[in-house]
Design a protein around this motif. Structure first.
Motif, PDB file in Angstrom:
ATOM      1  N   ARG A 188       0.707  -1.212   0.040  1.00 19.57           N
ATOM      2  CA  ARG A 188      -0.104  -0.140  -0.155  1.00 19.57           C
ATOM      3  C   ARG A 188       1.022   1.284  -0.045  1.00 19.57           C
ATOM      4  O   ARG A 188       0.443   2.225  -0.638  1.00 19.57           O
ATOM      5  N   VAL A 189       1.858   1.288   0.731  1.00 21.15           N
ATOM      6  CA  VAL A 189       2.678   2.497   0.553  1.00 21.15           C
ATOM      7  C   VAL A 189       3.366   2.758  -0.820  1.00 21.15           C
ATOM      8  O   VAL A 189       3.060   3.978  -1.247  1.00 21.15           O
ATOM      9  N   ALA A 203       2.838   4.380   6.036  1.00 21.02           N
ATOM     10  CA  ALA A 203       1.592   4.537   5.582  1.00 21.02           C
ATOM     11  C   ALA A 203       0.870   5.516   6.344  1.00 21.02           C
ATOM     12  O   ALA A 203       0.126   6.359   5.720  1.00 21.02           O
ATOM     13  N   ASN A 236      -0.427   9.606   5.247  1.00 17.32           N
ATOM     14  CA  ASN A 236      -1.823   9.369   5.349  1.00 17.32           C
ATOM     15  C   ASN A 236      -2.290  10.709   5.559  1.00 17.32           C
ATOM     16  O   ASN A 236      -2.011  11.467   6.566  1.00 17.32           O
ATOM     17  N   GLU A 257       0.866   7.503  -6.241  1.00 16.44           N
ATOM     18  CA  GLU A 257      -0.337   8.553  -6.524  1.00 16.44           C
ATOM     19  C   GLU A 257       0.449   9.951  -6.219  1.00 16.44           C
ATOM     20  O   GLU A 257       0.356  10.936  -6.625  1.00 16.44           O
ATOM     21  N   ILE A 258       0.918   9.939  -4.770  1.00 18.62           N
ATOM     22  CA  ILE A 258       1.756  11.128  -4.139  1.00 18.62           C
ATOM     23  C   ILE A 258       2.525  11.896  -5.382  1.00 18.62           C
ATOM     24  O   ILE A 258       2.633  13.214  -5.508  1.00 18.62           O
ATOM     25  N   GLN A 287       2.093   1.771  -3.319  1.00 21.84           N
ATOM     26  CA  GLN A 287       0.905   2.434  -4.416  1.00 21.84           C
ATOM     27  C   GLN A 287       0.298   3.695  -3.917  1.00 21.84           C
ATOM     28  O   GLN A 287       0.374   4.636  -4.866  1.00 21.84           O
ATOM     29  N   HIS A 288       0.606   4.217  -2.456  1.00 21.58           N
ATOM     30  CA  HIS A 288       0.107   5.381  -2.322  1.00 21.58           C
ATOM     31  C   HIS A 288       1.399   6.400  -2.746  1.00 21.58           C
ATOM     32  O   HIS A 288       1.141   7.602  -3.352  1.00 21.58           O
TER      33      HIS A 288
END
Lengths: 346, 346, 346, 346
Positions: B40-41, B249, B253, B47-48, B43-44
């Protein structure tokens, strides 16, 4: 949750998590290990190991603990002796070579994941000392508990150490599952280490309830002199060291480490006893610690998988038979053991 | 608690601590980074940073992040260019040499902790490419924010990167305080990195509210191919990776990282404004991020010390004057700033 | 043959070639340096240097001599101090990093290719000893003669060594052109080395009449303990060591080395005197040894090139002016000097 | 002179010595391998090996040749496969680890000093490719002739290479005694190397009549790209390269290398035939090249020693029996063989 894949996949013990949370809620602390938690861990280890002069340094991973410890024992032209299944010999991707700047690992085979003392002795008896053409024997590394789930007796470790000493080598113990060994043997930490000739110990907490923490313990403080420079240049010195030290403080507090290990060992015994009562199963090695290596007939394996049990395959060494490794952990639920056994029996 | 010694001495943000606690209470997870948090990190971060192809790998320390990132950019016979104050050049004890197997660091000086583009350009213009007698220029490393508390503008980074590109070098950014730079400039993460030519970023969280977590981000995924082997053999691959990933994460966030950085920067501004209004003080460098380097008259310094304020001395470069570094953090209490200023003014 | 490109391009002195031919015509000899030539060279060096306890090991190249010598002085986390023009700092492609397993070179500038003692002193005075964040100062390396063709006086070397000693550092001398320095100063080998504080010397013969031979001389025999293992694993231990030792035996025999160096130095003086008498020329550095760095007006340079003279360009450091390096050798023909000067004058 | 200790103890062939003497009498030459001899050697090797695209680089020692060649084939996290008796595995003191920055050697046993292809195949078939926990199989090294004096047939090498290729590995040949193998088999150089899958060859001349010269030959020129930087930083680039190249030029000229090898092989056959006709002797391995490993009864050994014959002991592997190694050379005098046999028989 019939997960027997690895003790690396477990969560962490609540007391350890809480200790870290508390440590980070307590405001500023000196950086790079000058904090109170780190000091306290070393002090506590001195008591636990009955050695007021030991030197203890936390690191994050077992690979780092082993590599850094070995680098304090072997020069770039040195030779390291270990069982072929030892992680330094089989799983840590040349990390010992990186940290030692090029020492070489020699594999000393033997049954049940333990070095054959006769083979070790023969290897060390070669007339190569001081001869520039040959890697110079520098350190023997024993894995306690071994990667086959067995445990060297105190006498076996003493025999290895005596042999090593005779030729001027140091003794390293990879104790990624040291607590499991201690719980099995029932002796004191001192009796399983420096009293039988161990110079430096990689003591693991991660597989036994921590989130990620190991500690390198030098009983021979001369060996520790270079450690801190080696750790720093390896990128293993934390600024906020309490992340590791608070885990370790909780781990060693009131015997949590041994309670965790005893539980994991007991779960392995329970599982092994149930499995070996079934026809067609057979253990590859004695079950001393928290790992079971067993042949399973196909119908049992298929049933277990269908029921959701998880574990890894391992070579059986026997034609036509399939073997598997099941690992228990500090948080293994006895009910899961019973579920597995119920499925296997049906 | 007037502690301005280092952002490394701060505790951690409660949301980050809680995230780790939750992660470890959630039962077993795949080991070695195959867990959901780590996925998830990455993936995030895609985006960032507006780069669906970036590759992101958590590591524990900034020293490891820098060393491993540089090792993907420079061969053993390579040359690395950095400002003399850059941590890779001044503070990480030959870690780049360890991870690169021997690449050499060349120091490119310049005012305010930032490389002089003219000096960099001259160094790279030497006729040494392909000539076996000379270390081969391989990568330029910029520290953003710099170790002087200043921040390269986007244009300055672009100029460095253009110069590097012209000679075929890669661009590394040591972003131990990347969030502080981002908060100061007010641009997007993409605009401060790959859009101005950065190939690989060591992005730090530890100094800005995490317990211990950094992430190496490759915008050039070709460079990332060797990373995982290098990390493993460096002892930097965690079995329970969620220890790092859960921190990261939470860090990324809902903009926590930028909130933390904005606070630290604002505290530095408040402190700098107050100090510079006093007679006899003078800043060594502009205060862009969360570090203040200032000359203090003896009577002010003595009063602060007497009142319990903590901070480190630094060379002033001016005869007869003493300089100091004060660092603010994500958790600096504005009341502490006001206390310091009150003491200083009295 | 007006070749002034490099003393590396010369042939070899006939006595040296003959010595090797004789050595190889004499039948079998013990391998790996246990032969009589190698033993004799060490014995002879003990006499020449007035140190019955010195340890001397032949190697093939200057890069290896320097790298291996430094590796005996600096740990992987060490710092090495040298002038920016020193070959270890500028030309040997990270060889010191290879042999030391990662020590770092710090550049101490100064006029005429020699370290400024004040800058060295300041660098060593940093409060970094024993602090894990910083490379640990370990050894200072002086190049004698320097790469600018100048020569440290005995007093200058003693000053460097005193400064180094004060902080516990060792002193290495890169003596690729040691004979030229000795011939220039006119002192004994002892007076230019251990009597002024040198611990280990890379003494070169290749540039001064040998085919390829250097010898590492330890005045501090403690430092030599690891040398032989380091040499072997570096691939620098010859089986037929007489290839090097026979050259060295002839080199040191009846003062051949000093005769060769005196000739090369004299040729450089003759050439420099002639060139500096011409309008528009100017020396970049004093001509102490066998290298001349000089600004040449275009018409002179063009005439020389047209006449077939060969030499390399070097940065002049002066806008609009071009500078060149001319190197004389043990076999430079005075007639060639006169030809060059005749062309230059016309 | 009944010296059968080692071909490393021989002198050099007069044609080789003369070639070097001539080369150094011929005035200046371009340094660092840009000279005519070095160019000519590479050109000649292209003809000899029928590969106009091969890349050839002289180096001084076999240890360097092997280490540098392997470093072009294996990354720091790589695995190298070789027979336990291979010099890279048993005698070169971690040189491969130095040059590769930490690759690991795995030992593949087999009779007569040659890898068992089945064991190699099993080792390579492990499911470890791309898995970060394991050293990545990178290169197989065959020693031709082997250190047991035996020689891989062309078919055996092809089998090793086919197995290596299947898993993406490169093939290195340690040809310290390559000429002896070629002379024994009677095929072309191409047929024993690239035509059967060899990527890179360490071709030795030192043991077969040179003073000290080896040459690394890349049939896969992609692999050669890094070689020159690796050689330089290893201190193995000579300024006066003709010292090596002139030896090699003479070595390959008009078949001298094969003449020398044929002689050494023939002397070994003569000696082996004589010894095996005696009661109580037995060969440990077939005698293919110039090395004889034989059990000798005590009375024969004692008589030989008394008569002045020199040779080394080797483990016999048979209780109560003593074994020895006798090595012949390019310059072994048949009369010495006959003297040895006469003594042995009496």
């Amino acid at each position: 949750m019939m997960n027997f894949r690895s003790d690396n996949e477990s969560g962490a013990h609540p007391l350890i998590v809480e200790a870290v949370a508390r440590a980070f809620a307590s405001g500023p602390a000196f950086a790079y290990g000058a904090d109170a938690w780190t000091q306290r861990v070393e002090q506590h280890l001195r008591e636990i190991f009955e050695r007021p002069d030991l030197v203890a340094h936390p690191v994050l991973t077992g690979t780092a603990a082993n590599g850094l410890a070995l680098a304090c024992c072997a020069p770039p032209w040195g030779a390291i002796f270990a069982h072929p299944t030892a992680h330094i010999a089989s799983e840590e991707t040349n990390a010992p070579e990186l940290f030692t700047s090029g020492a070489r690992i020699f594999r000393i085979d033997g049954p049940n994941g333990k070095m054959d003392i006769k083979k070790l002795s023969e290897a060390l008896a070669q007339p190569i000392y001081g001869v520039v053409h040959f890697p110079q024997p520098s350190v023997v590394s024993v894995t306690e508990a071994s990667e086959c789930g067995t445990i060297y007796t105190r006498e076996e470790i003493a025999a290895v150490a005596t042999c090593a000493r005779e030729y001027g080598l140091k003794v390293h113990m990879d104790g990624a599952r040291f607590a499991n060994a201690l719980a099995f043997i029932g002796c004191t930490p001192a009796e399983l280490t420096w009293k039988v000739g161990v110079d430096v110990l990689s003591l693991g907490a991660t597989k036994n309830g921590a989130m990620g923490a190991e500690v390198v313990i030098f009983f021979n403080s001369q060996l520790a002199r270079e450690f801190e420079f080696r750790r720093k240049r390896g990128g293993h010195l934390l600024s906020k060291m309490r992340l590791l030290s608070a885990q370790l403080a909780a781990y060693f507090n009131e015997g949590l480490w041994l309670d965790n290990a005893r539980h994991a060992n007991a779960m392995a015994q329970r599982l092994a006893a149930g499995l070996t009562s079934l026809e067609g199963t057979s253990l590859l090695y004695p079950v001393d610690a928290n790992e079971i290596f067993t042949v399973l007939p196909s119908h049992i394996h298929d049933a277990l998988r269908a029921a959701g049990a998880q574990y890894h395959a391992r070579p059986s060494g026997q034609p036509g038979k399939r073997a598997f490794r099941l690992v228990t952990s500090f948080d293994t639920d006895p009910a899961d053991i019973d579920s597995v056994l119920a499925v296997a029996k049906s």
